[in-house]
Design a protein around this motif. Structure first.
Motif, PDB file in Angstrom:
ATOM      1  N   HIS A  34     -39.140 137.863  84.048  1.00 19.99           N
ATOM      2  CA  HIS A  34     -38.393 136.935  84.905  1.00 19.99           C
ATOM      3  C   HIS A  34     -39.150 136.730  86.222  1.00 19.99           C
ATOM      4  O   HIS A  34     -39.368 137.679  86.972  1.00 19.99           O
ATOM      5  N   ILE A  61     -43.863 124.570  86.891  1.00 21.89           N
ATOM      6  CA  ILE A  61     -43.094 125.209  85.818  1.00 21.89           C
ATOM      7  C   ILE A  61     -44.027 125.916  84.828  1.00 21.89           C
ATOM      8  O   ILE A  61     -43.700 127.006  84.339  1.00 21.89           O
ATOM      9  N   ASP A  62     -45.201 125.354  84.552  1.00 16.85           N
ATOM     10  CA  ASP A  62     -46.145 126.022  83.661  1.00 16.85           C
ATOM     11  C   ASP A  62     -46.593 127.355  84.259  1.00 16.85           C
ATOM     12  O   ASP A  62     -46.685 128.360  83.547  1.00 16.85           O
ATOM     13  N   LEU A  65     -43.629 129.833  83.934  1.00 14.35           N
ATOM     14  CA  LEU A  65     -43.473 130.268  82.546  1.00 14.35           C
ATOM     15  C   LEU A  65     -44.590 131.242  82.161  1.00 14.35           C
ATOM     16  O   LEU A  65     -44.344 132.270  81.511  1.00 14.35           O
ATOM     17  N   ALA A 101     -38.984 127.277  90.709  1.00 17.93           N
ATOM     18  CA  ALA A 101     -38.986 127.371  89.251  1.00 17.93           C
ATOM     19  C   ALA A 101     -38.533 128.777  88.869  1.00 17.93           C
ATOM     20  O   ALA A 101     -39.077 129.766  89.362  1.00 17.93           O
ATOM     21  N   ALA A 103     -38.120 131.163  85.672  1.00 19.65           N
ATOM     22  CA  ALA A 103     -38.594 131.281  84.288  1.00 19.65           C
ATOM     23  C   ALA A 103     -38.240 132.645  83.716  1.00 19.65           C
ATOM     24  O   ALA A 103     -38.394 133.671  84.381  1.00 19.65           O
ATOM     25  N   ARG A 104     -37.794 132.619  82.448  1.00 17.73           N
ATOM     26  CA  ARG A 104     -37.411 133.857  81.756  1.00 17.73           C
ATOM     27  C   ARG A 104     -37.930 133.844  80.318  1.00 17.73           C
ATOM     28  O   ARG A 104     -37.774 132.848  79.611  1.00 17.73           O
ATOM     29  N   VAL A 115     -40.603 131.202  76.149  1.00 19.21           N
ATOM     30  CA  VAL A 115     -40.123 131.289  77.523  1.00 19.21           C
ATOM     31  C   VAL A 115     -39.449 129.967  77.902  1.00 19.21           C
ATOM     32  O   VAL A 115     -39.835 128.901  77.410  1.00 19.21           O
ATOM     33  N   GLU A 116     -38.435 130.048  78.745  1.00 18.46           N
ATOM     34  CA  GLU A 116     -37.716 128.863  79.217  1.00 18.46           C
ATOM     35  C   GLU A 116     -37.574 128.933  80.731  1.00 18.46           C
ATOM     36  O   GLU A 116     -37.577 130.020  81.319  1.00 18.46           O
ATOM     37  N   GLY A 117     -37.434 127.755  81.326  1.00 22.57           N
ATOM     38  CA  GLY A 117     -37.266 127.729  82.770  1.00 22.57           C
ATOM     39  C   GLY A 117     -36.683 126.430  83.261  1.00 22.57           C
ATOM     40  O   GLY A 117     -36.509 125.468  82.507  1.00 22.57           O
ATOM     41  N   THR A 129     -36.367 120.827  83.387  1.00 26.11           N
ATOM     42  CA  THR A 129     -36.234 121.999  82.527  1.00 26.11           C
ATOM     43  C   THR A 129     -37.469 122.043  81.636  1.00 26.11           C
ATOM     44  O   THR A 129     -38.113 121.013  81.401  1.00 26.11           O
ATOM     45  N   SER A 131     -39.598 124.479  78.298  1.00 25.85           N
ATOM     46  CA  SER A 131     -39.769 125.619  77.400  1.00 25.85           C
ATOM     47  C   SER A 131     -41.230 125.639  76.977  1.00 25.85           C
ATOM     48  O   SER A 131     -41.908 124.604  76.988  1.00 25.85           O
TER      49      SER A 131
END
Length: 147
Positions: A34, A61-62, A65, A101, A103-104, A115-117, A129, A131
């Protein structure tokens, strides 16, 4: 919990990640799997006089993640690379926004991680959003100088 941000592999990632520096990104490890990544939207991020380029949001976001996955595998002396990234843009990010961002990791295997965020602004508005699927591999494939 150990402070994974100080793990040698993550510290080396910080040194190598010149693109993150260019975009003004920084992160904190909340726990293994996380990560929270932040980026203020400045002139260099803009596609129009007021709105950020989607690529800037994608980079944020990348990164989030990827580092979330990196916290899962660094103790096994592995690093990760993005195999697939899917993003949905829901609202524009504007100049002056502070994007976060979150991310988990949702599933972690020996080589493949899922992984999603999401990205929100300082008002809590959902910007995007995402993934991703990440590939984990030995750090020795890219450098012998991590330790």
């Amino acid at each position: 919990m150990k402070d994974l941000k100080h793990h040698p592999i993550i510290q080396q990632y910080i040194i190598w990640n010149r693109f993150g520096d260019l975009l003004g990104m920084d992160f904190e490890v909340k726990e293994k799997g996380h990560v929270m990544y932040r980026m203020p939207v400045k002139d260099i991020h803009l596609a129009t006089p007021f709105a950020a380029h989607g690529g800037s949001v994608a980079a944020l976001i990348d990164a989030a993640l990827g580092v979330a996955c990196l916290t899962e595998v660094c103790e096994d002396l592995k690093v990760v690379s993005t195999v697939n990234l899917t993003i949905s843009y829901l609202n524009p990010a504007h100049k002056g926004d502070l994007l976060t961002a979150d991310a988990r990791v949702t599933k972690s295997g020996k080589r493949i991680l899922f992984v999603e965020g999401k990205v929100i602004n300082q008002k809590g508005e959902l910007i995007a959003t995402a993934s991703a699927t990440m590939n984990a591999y030995p750090v020795s494939k890219i450098s012998e100088k991590v330790f």
